[in-house]
Design a protein around this motif. Sequence first.
Motif, PDB file in Angstrom:
ATOM      1  N   MET A  59       0.855  -1.196   0.000  1.00  0.00           N
ATOM      2  CA  MET A  59       0.000   0.000   0.000  1.00  0.00           C
ATOM      3  C   MET A  59       0.886   1.239   0.000  1.00  0.00           C
ATOM      4  O   MET A  59       2.093   1.162   0.253  1.00  0.00           O
ATOM      5  N   LYS A 286      -4.438  -0.906   6.767  1.00  0.00           N
ATOM      6  CA  LYS A 286      -4.924   0.312   6.112  1.00  0.00           C
ATOM      7  C   LYS A 286      -5.804   1.115   7.062  1.00  0.00           C
ATOM      8  O   LYS A 286      -5.644   2.339   7.200  1.00  0.00           O
ATOM      9  N   THR A 297      -4.224   9.545   2.691  1.00  0.00           N
ATOM     10  CA  THR A 297      -4.977   8.605   1.866  1.00  0.00           C
ATOM     11  C   THR A 297      -4.144   7.342   1.728  1.00  0.00           C
ATOM     12  O   THR A 297      -2.992   7.392   1.306  1.00  0.00           O
ATOM     13  N   THR A 299      -3.802   3.744  -0.090  1.00  0.00           N
ATOM     14  CA  THR A 299      -4.259   3.026  -1.277  1.00  0.00           C
ATOM     15  C   THR A 299      -3.588   1.671  -1.330  1.00  0.00           C
ATOM     16  O   THR A 299      -2.362   1.573  -1.221  1.00  0.00           O
ATOM     17  N   THR A 300      -4.387   0.612  -1.470  1.00  0.00           N
ATOM     18  CA  THR A 300      -3.856  -0.746  -1.563  1.00  0.00           C
ATOM     19  C   THR A 300      -3.925  -1.227  -3.005  1.00  0.00           C
ATOM     20  O   THR A 300      -4.556  -0.603  -3.860  1.00  0.00           O
ATOM     21  N   ASP A 303      -7.421  -1.602  -4.182  1.00  0.00           N
ATOM     22  CA  ASP A 303      -8.038  -0.359  -4.637  1.00  0.00           C
ATOM     23  C   ASP A 303      -7.651  -0.073  -6.082  1.00  0.00           C
ATOM     24  O   ASP A 303      -8.478   0.369  -6.888  1.00  0.00           O
ATOM     25  N   LEU A 304      -6.403  -0.339  -6.417  1.00  0.00           N
ATOM     26  CA  LEU A 304      -5.948  -0.098  -7.782  1.00  0.00           C
ATOM     27  C   LEU A 304      -6.579  -1.065  -8.761  1.00  0.00           C
ATOM     28  O   LEU A 304      -6.870  -0.717  -9.902  1.00  0.00           O
ATOM     29  N   THR A 307      -9.541  -0.011 -10.554  1.00  0.00           N
ATOM     30  CA  THR A 307      -9.425   1.018 -11.588  1.00  0.00           C
ATOM     31  C   THR A 307      -9.011   0.437 -12.934  1.00  0.00           C
ATOM     32  O   THR A 307      -8.964   1.153 -13.919  1.00  0.00           O
ATOM     33  N   THR A 410      -6.528   6.988  -9.757  1.00  0.00           N
ATOM     34  CA  THR A 410      -6.833   6.314  -8.507  1.00  0.00           C
ATOM     35  C   THR A 410      -7.527   7.214  -7.505  1.00  0.00           C
ATOM     36  O   THR A 410      -8.036   6.760  -6.502  1.00  0.00           O
ATOM     37  N   GLY A 412      -6.002   9.233  -5.687  1.00  0.00           N
ATOM     38  CA  GLY A 412      -5.146   9.465  -4.545  1.00  0.00           C
ATOM     39  C   GLY A 412      -4.557  10.842  -4.492  1.00  0.00           C
ATOM     40  O   GLY A 412      -4.036  11.264  -3.494  1.00  0.00           O
ATOM     41  N   GLY A 423      -1.886   5.393  -5.575  1.00  0.00           N
ATOM     42  CA  GLY A 423      -2.363   6.331  -4.588  1.00  0.00           C
ATOM     43  C   GLY A 423      -1.695   7.675  -4.746  1.00  0.00           C
ATOM     44  O   GLY A 423      -1.633   8.459  -3.823  1.00  0.00           O
ATOM     45  N   GLN A 429      -0.591   9.222 -12.506  1.00  0.00           N
ATOM     46  CA  GLN A 429      -1.998   9.540 -12.476  1.00  0.00           C
ATOM     47  C   GLN A 429      -2.432  10.425 -13.622  1.00  0.00           C
ATOM     48  O   GLN A 429      -2.974  11.481 -13.444  1.00  0.00           O
TER      49      GLN A 429
END
Length: 483
Positions: A59, A286, A297, A299-300, A303-304, A307, A410, A412, A423, A429
């Motif tokens: 993460m 987390k 924030t 992000t693991t 989570d990705l 997307t 993401t 993030g 993230g 991004q």
Amino acid sequence: MFFTYLRRELRRRRKAALVVASGLALGIALVIVVNSVSSGMGQAQDKVLRSLYGLGTDMTVTKAADPAEEGQAQGPRFRFDARQDGSGEEQSSDRVMVQGLQTLASSTVAKVGSQDGVAHAVGGLSLQVIQVSGEFTPGQLQQGSGGTGGGGPSGPAGEGRVQGGGADFGVNSYSVFGTDVTEPALGPLTTSKITSGRTFTSSETDAKVAVADASYAKEKKLAVDDTVTIKDVTYEVIGIATPDSGEAAANLYIPLKQAQTLSDSADKVTTIYVEAADSQRIDAVKSEIQQNISGTTVTTSADLADTVSGSLSTASDLAAGVGKWLSIVVLAAAFLVAGLLTSSAVSRRVREFGTLKALGWRSGRVTRQVVGEAVVHGLVGGALGIALGLAGAYAVTAISPTLEAELGGTGGGAAGPGGGGFGGGPARQAASRTLDVALTAPVSLTTIALAVGLAVTGGLVAGAFGGWRASRLRPADALRRVA
């Protein structure tokens, strides 16, 4: 006696045995292919996710940039000196900016690392460098001619006009990531392989050295031992890194302290990469980080994964959903057909089993004989199914169809030039980008063991049908058939 009778009956009923075994083989082969393709999908998704975060990184911890206030400057400003000599000398100006995210104090890295369930934590600083270079060329003042009266000093003054001159400037934008060289196992550089030169050593915490991404090095014609200049500081290129998949996290990697100095971000980081002590407790870790370190924030990789879209995601859903359900239905149908065929074969052997009972065979012995034959059918079907499944998996791997994985933001951090990342990590991004991933269908020993288990289960299911039927036969049934 059991095996002698079993061998004789299997030889005598080869066609029936082949039909039962073939039905089981098709079901088992489909299970192998679907499981192998699903495993290949998982590997493909892992490959895509590894292009977003470092190997071993579970993460990331970031903090979104504050929204710009009304009237606040939205971009970098460049200032060039005015010159009167008209020489047209080239001028250059660099702006090194933190990319997309709000910085965190370096002490936050230690705070994250001390949370329960965290094995390691390391900070990184994502930067964007914008370089404007070019030259001003002064124009020449051209005097106009005199008036209509013949001109001359006594005539009316002519109007002057500037001709030529101007400015020719180019903009070069690239990303730089400050990495903690004392923790080489974490961070985005771990998604790349050093293909020329070397990587950082733990003693180069403040050295003027850099590792260049292979694509950027090719574009700028950089090689090991060349130099690059960032904000008037010269760095020696010690290595060229080629990403394992997708795009590199940054164009250049330099030691974290150097990145902090260039961007005037002393003791600051933008991203904290975290490795959990137990991969099964990632969600708990987390939650603890979010609870104890406010405003961040977390992000693991899960989570990705949400997307990732495109044909990879669609094919993965089909393999995981439709494919598995289809396998279950086909396998159930194969078991049912095998059971019905075995039961039907028992019906045709009423005289045989009735005679055996009349000779003293107990119902349990007759049932074991039928179950034994059915298990052999299942094992033969399993062998055929494994062969067909391996052939199907090999065909998928040989064809190696290409799937597209579209990676969205993401959430993030704010999108900056070059994007954010895991993230809000470096250079990731952008609004979206597409990766091409080759699909394979690896067959594991677990899958083979599953196939053998299904073969035995299929034989037992078929034997249960036939054995139940055989156990109900009576010697009198045989005598009626003889009559």
